[in-house]
Scaffold this motif. Structure first.
Motif, PDB file in Angstrom:
ATOM      1  N   PHE A  30       0.848  -1.192   0.000  1.00 39.22           N
ATOM      2  CA  PHE A  30       0.000   0.000   0.000  1.00 39.22           C
ATOM      3  C   PHE A  30       0.879   1.236   0.000  1.00 39.22           C
ATOM      4  O   PHE A  30       1.807   1.358   0.806  1.00 39.22           O
ATOM      5  N   GLY A  31       0.611   2.141  -0.934  1.00 45.59           N
ATOM      6  CA  GLY A  31       1.352   3.394  -1.012  1.00 45.59           C
ATOM      7  C   GLY A  31       0.402   4.575  -0.985  1.00 45.59           C
ATOM      8  O   GLY A  31      -0.807   4.434  -1.192  1.00 45.59           O
ATOM      9  N   VAL A  32       0.951   5.745  -0.731  1.00 47.14           N
ATOM     10  CA  VAL A  32       0.160   6.977  -0.712  1.00 47.14           C
ATOM     11  C   VAL A  32       0.832   7.988  -1.636  1.00 47.14           C
ATOM     12  O   VAL A  32       2.043   8.232  -1.544  1.00 47.14           O
ATOM     13  N   ARG A  87      -3.184  -1.532   6.745  1.00 46.25           N
ATOM     14  CA  ARG A  87      -1.864  -1.692   6.117  1.00 46.25           C
ATOM     15  C   ARG A  87      -1.095  -0.393   6.237  1.00 46.25           C
ATOM     16  O   ARG A  87      -1.580   0.665   5.830  1.00 46.25           O
ATOM     17  N   ALA A  88       0.087  -0.464   6.779  1.00 45.52           N
ATOM     18  CA  ALA A  88       0.947   0.716   6.823  1.00 45.52           C
ATOM     19  C   ALA A  88       1.464   0.996   5.410  1.00 45.52           C
ATOM     20  O   ALA A  88       1.610   0.093   4.578  1.00 45.52           O
ATOM     21  N   ALA A  89       1.731   2.260   5.129  1.00 40.87           N
ATOM     22  CA  ALA A  89       2.248   2.642   3.815  1.00 40.87           C
ATOM     23  C   ALA A  89       3.701   2.195   3.675  1.00 40.87           C
ATOM     24  O   ALA A  89       4.523   2.426   4.567  1.00 40.87           O
ATOM     25  N   SER A  90       3.989   1.560   2.551  1.00 39.64           N
ATOM     26  CA  SER A  90       5.377   1.186   2.265  1.00 39.64           C
ATOM     27  C   SER A  90       6.107   2.296   1.530  1.00 39.64           C
ATOM     28  O   SER A  90       7.342   2.358   1.550  1.00 39.64           O
ATOM     29  N   THR A  91       5.334   3.192   0.874  1.00 37.10           N
ATOM     30  CA  THR A  91       5.913   4.331   0.169  1.00 37.10           C
ATOM     31  C   THR A  91       4.962   5.509   0.274  1.00 37.10           C
ATOM     32  O   THR A  91       3.745   5.344   0.337  1.00 37.10           O
ATOM     33  N   VAL A  92       5.535   6.705   0.272  1.00 37.19           N
ATOM     34  CA  VAL A  92       4.763   7.947   0.196  1.00 37.19           C
ATOM     35  C   VAL A  92       5.461   8.828  -0.829  1.00 37.19           C
ATOM     36  O   VAL A  92       6.691   8.969  -0.796  1.00 37.19           O
ATOM     37  N   PHE A  93       4.678   9.408  -1.732  1.00 43.74           N
ATOM     38  CA  PHE A  93       5.276  10.190  -2.815  1.00 43.74           C
ATOM     39  C   PHE A  93       4.497  11.485  -2.974  1.00 43.74           C
ATOM     40  O   PHE A  93       3.283  11.469  -3.178  1.00 43.74           O
ATOM     41  N   PHE A  94       5.212  12.622  -2.878  1.00 41.86           N
ATOM     42  CA  PHE A  94       4.624  13.937  -3.120  1.00 41.86           C
ATOM     43  C   PHE A  94       4.995  14.360  -4.544  1.00 41.86           C
ATOM     44  O   PHE A  94       6.179  14.522  -4.860  1.00 41.86           O
ATOM     45  N   GLY A  95       3.979  14.530  -5.398  1.00 48.14           N
ATOM     46  CA  GLY A  95       4.236  14.918  -6.781  1.00 48.14           C
ATOM     47  C   GLY A  95       3.422  16.136  -7.159  1.00 48.14           C
ATOM     48  O   GLY A  95       2.651  16.679  -6.368  1.00 48.14           O
ATOM     49  N   GLY A  96       3.586  16.557  -8.395  1.00 49.89           N
ATOM     50  CA  GLY A  96       2.871  17.774  -8.783  1.00 49.89           C
ATOM     51  C   GLY A  96       2.853  17.990 -10.264  1.00 49.89           C
ATOM     52  O   GLY A  96       2.965  17.029 -11.025  1.00 49.89           O
ATOM     53  N   GLY A  97       2.755  19.283 -10.644  1.00 48.88           N
ATOM     54  CA  GLY A  97       3.021  20.440  -9.818  1.00 48.88           C
ATOM     55  C   GLY A  97       4.407  20.489  -9.207  1.00 48.88           C
ATOM     56  O   GLY A  97       5.321  19.754  -9.530  1.00 48.88           O
ATOM     57  N   THR A  98       4.509  21.404  -8.257  1.00 47.86           N
ATOM     58  CA  THR A  98       5.754  21.610  -7.537  1.00 47.86           C
ATOM     59  C   THR A  98       5.462  21.544  -6.046  1.00 47.86           C
ATOM     60  O   THR A  98       5.103  22.562  -5.429  1.00 47.86           O
ATOM     61  N   PRO A  99       5.574  20.366  -5.431  1.00 47.80           N
ATOM     62  CA  PRO A  99       5.267  20.270  -4.001  1.00 47.80           C
ATOM     63  C   PRO A  99       6.038  21.279  -3.151  1.00 47.80           C
ATOM     64  O   PRO A  99       5.516  21.809  -2.169  1.00 47.80           O
ATOM     65  N   THR A 100       7.286  21.558  -3.551  1.00 45.83           N
ATOM     66  CA  THR A 100       8.134  22.415  -2.728  1.00 45.83           C
ATOM     67  C   THR A 100       7.827  23.903  -2.902  1.00 45.83           C
ATOM     68  O   THR A 100       8.550  24.743  -2.353  1.00 45.83           O
ATOM     69  N   LEU A 101       6.747  24.252  -3.630  1.00 42.26           N
ATOM     70  CA  LEU A 101       6.236  25.622  -3.565  1.00 42.26           C
ATOM     71  C   LEU A 101       5.533  25.870  -2.240  1.00 42.26           C
ATOM     72  O   LEU A 101       5.398  27.013  -1.804  1.00 42.26           O
ATOM     73  N   LEU A 102       5.047  24.797  -1.605  1.00 38.60           N
ATOM     74  CA  LEU A 102       4.413  24.938  -0.302  1.00 38.60           C
ATOM     75  C   LEU A 102       5.486  25.106   0.778  1.00 38.60           C
ATOM     76  O   LEU A 102       6.607  24.602   0.630  1.00 38.60           O
ATOM     77  N   PRO A 103       5.145  25.770   1.870  1.00 39.29           N
ATOM     78  CA  PRO A 103       6.087  25.807   3.001  1.00 39.29           C
ATOM     79  C   PRO A 103       6.424  24.396   3.454  1.00 39.29           C
ATOM     80  O   PRO A 103       5.575  23.498   3.411  1.00 39.29           O
ATOM     81  N   VAL A 104       7.643  24.180   3.880  1.00 36.21           N
ATOM     82  CA  VAL A 104       8.050  22.842   4.294  1.00 36.21           C
ATOM     83  C   VAL A 104       7.195  22.356   5.454  1.00 36.21           C
ATOM     84  O   VAL A 104       6.958  21.143   5.611  1.00 36.21           O
ATOM     85  N   THR A 105       6.675  23.274   6.261  1.00 37.54           N
ATOM     86  CA  THR A 105       5.801  22.867   7.363  1.00 37.54           C
ATOM     87  C   THR A 105       4.516  22.227   6.859  1.00 37.54           C
ATOM     88  O   THR A 105       3.956  21.344   7.516  1.00 37.54           O
ATOM     89  N   ASP A 106       4.049  22.654   5.680  1.00 36.99           N
ATOM     90  CA  ASP A 106       2.847  22.044   5.097  1.00 36.99           C
ATOM     91  C   ASP A 106       3.132  20.613   4.656  1.00 36.99           C
ATOM     92  O   ASP A 106       2.345  19.692   4.921  1.00 36.99           O
ATOM     93  N   LEU A 107       4.255  20.407   3.973  1.00 37.44           N
ATOM     94  CA  LEU A 107       4.604  19.044   3.555  1.00 37.44           C
ATOM     95  C   LEU A 107       4.811  18.158   4.774  1.00 37.44           C
ATOM     96  O   LEU A 107       4.387  16.987   4.786  1.00 37.44           O
ATOM     97  N   ALA A 108       5.436  18.698   5.801  1.00 35.62           N
ATOM     98  CA  ALA A 108       5.667  17.922   7.025  1.00 35.62           C
ATOM     99  C   ALA A 108       4.338  17.538   7.676  1.00 35.62           C
ATOM    100  O   ALA A 108       4.170  16.403   8.148  1.00 35.62           O
ATOM    101  N   ALA A 109       3.388  18.458   7.691  1.00 30.96           N
ATOM    102  CA  ALA A 109       2.086  18.164   8.291  1.00 30.96           C
ATOM    103  C   ALA A 109       1.333  17.109   7.493  1.00 30.96           C
ATOM    104  O   ALA A 109       0.687  16.216   8.069  1.00 30.96           O
ATOM    105  N   MET A 110       1.425  17.175   6.174  1.00 28.29           N
ATOM    106  CA  MET A 110       0.761  16.183   5.331  1.00 28.29           C
ATOM    107  C   MET A 110       1.369  14.798   5.543  1.00 28.29           C
ATOM    108  O   MET A 110       0.665  13.793   5.661  1.00 28.29           O
TER     109      MET A 110
END
Length: 407
Positions: A30-32, A87-110
């Motif tokens: 399971f991935g996210v 099921r715990a996630a075996s992978t997590v992937f942030f894609g886009g777009g440009t994920p790093t346009l968001l503040p790093v605190t937003d990505l950390a919270a997600m």
């Protein structure tokens, strides 16, 4: 404009899945995937579901992390209510777009919401895409502290006129800087390249490969430029302002990439992807190609669980409205029949180095293998071991191989 969503059945407002997804669920990873649909500018070749500030129609970047977190919670509740085992996630992937346009605190919270809601397997791969001009050392250190393990930089090319045609805004001289910063932060590094851009020569492509390899990334992707209907690039080609990409030149570029990467110690493991070692392959993308499960969060994101596929409404404003109403943001879904699943298995698993067991092909597909060996599209030694594995020529003609195996 981005391409239209597929036509399919309506998706239920509660996100519940049919009982058919339970079969074999314990054997599937399971991935996210978290889609961040924001970009500073729209590149002329891109048809991804992305939006500049002027296209948001009232949706706010500052609200997005909270909306994504709400979908993570909705997803976990829907999977549990559908009877799926936790099921715990075996992978997590942030894609886009440009994920790093968001503040790093937003990505950390997600990411924290994924960890708290689903959990992470030990050693889980956690990746974000990033433009080279969207991060600095402080940002990358904060990503690592939040639990990210890997960053994929959109390098695309090292040649200024190629980047200009692609409308990429970063300075190619920034690549060594961001790679060094990522390494200092303790992140694994992948570089993404595009070849076949109008006006790009074989020498230009060699320059990009040489510059990429000089950074000694853990992983490298090289994708042929595809001219998508509805993009600015497609309109430019139609008006004769730029030339259509040359398929023969693109094939030469792919062969050059494979040769230079092999000499540098990289092994292909999927048609467009190479890694220095098996543990540095993109585990998230491998889950797609191997038919495992994933939940896609965000506007236009696609999900797949046990042969059921669905996709969210595309515009961030429509997505926000659904989330705030407490209903699934899914716009439509489809349950794949056995024939479709079999065809997709061939399509996806023949792309990876380990290939597909011949025994899993239809009778006509098994018969076709001999002809594919004769045409030097399939590795004869691998076929004797019972597996369809593409040769270099077969990788160049992968779509034709799939057609012959599924006719």
């Amino acid at each position: 404009m981005p391409s239209a969503l597929p036509l399919a059945d309506p998706a239920p407002a509660d996100g519940l899945l049919p009982a058919s997804v339970l079969e074999g669920a314990g054997d599937r990873r399971f991935g996210v995937y978290l889609h961040v649909p924001f970009c500073r500018v729209r590149c002329g070749y891109c048809d991804f579901n992305t939006y500049t500030s002027e296209e948001l129609r009232g949706a706010k970047r500052s609200d997005y992390a909270g909306q994504a977190i709400a979908e993570v919670e909705l997803g976990a509740a829907a999977l549990a209510a559908s009877g799926l085992p936790a099921r715990a996630a075996s992978t997590v992937f942030f894609g886009g777009g440009t994920p790093t346009l968001l503040p790093v605190t937003d990505l950390a919270a997600m990411l924290a919401s994924v960890v708290e809601t689903w959990g992470l397997e030990p050693g889980a791969e956690v990746t974000t895409e990033a433009n080279p001009d969207s991060v600095d050392l402080e940002y990358l250190l904060a990503l690592r502290a939040a639990g990210f393990t890997r960053v994929s930089f959109g390098m695309q090319s090292a040649v200024p006129h190629v980047l200009a045609t692609l409308e990429r805004t970063h300075d190619p001289e920034r690549i060594p800087l961001v790679v060094a910063w990522a390494r200092e932060a303790g992140l694994a590094v992948s570089l993404d390249l595009i070849y076949g851009t109008p006006g790009e020569t074989l020498a230009d492509w060699r320059t990009s490969l040489d510059r990429a390899l000089a950074q000694q990334p853990d992983h490298l992707s090289a994708y042929a430029l595809i001219v998508e209907d509805g993009t600015k690039l497609a309109r430019q080609i139609r008006r004769g302002e730029v030339a259509m990409p040359d398929d023969d030149l693109a094939a030469d570029m792919y062969e050059l990439a494979d040769s230079l990467l092999a000499e540098a110690g990289y092994e292909w493991y999927e048609v467009s992807n190479w890694a220095r070692a098996a543990e540095q392959r993109s585990q998230h993308n491998l889950s797609y190609w191997q038919g495992h499960d994933w939940w896609g969060v965000g506007p236009g994101a696609h999900s797949h669980v046990g042969g059921v596929r669905w996709w969210n409404v595309k515009h961030p404003a429509a997505y926000a409205e659904r989330i705030l109403s407490g209903v699934s943001p899914a716009a439509g879904r489809e349950t794949l029949d056995a024939a479709t699943r079999a065809t997709e298995t061939v399509l996806l698993r023949t792309r990876i180095r380990e290939g597909l067991p011949i025994a899993e092909l239809s009778a006509s597909g098994r018969t076709a293998v001999a002809g594919l060996i004769a045409d030097e599209l399939v590795n004869a030694a691998a076929a004797l071991r019972g597996t369809v594995e593409l040769t270099l020529r077969g990788r160049l003609l992968a779509d034709a191989v799939v057609r012959r195996l599924t006719d």
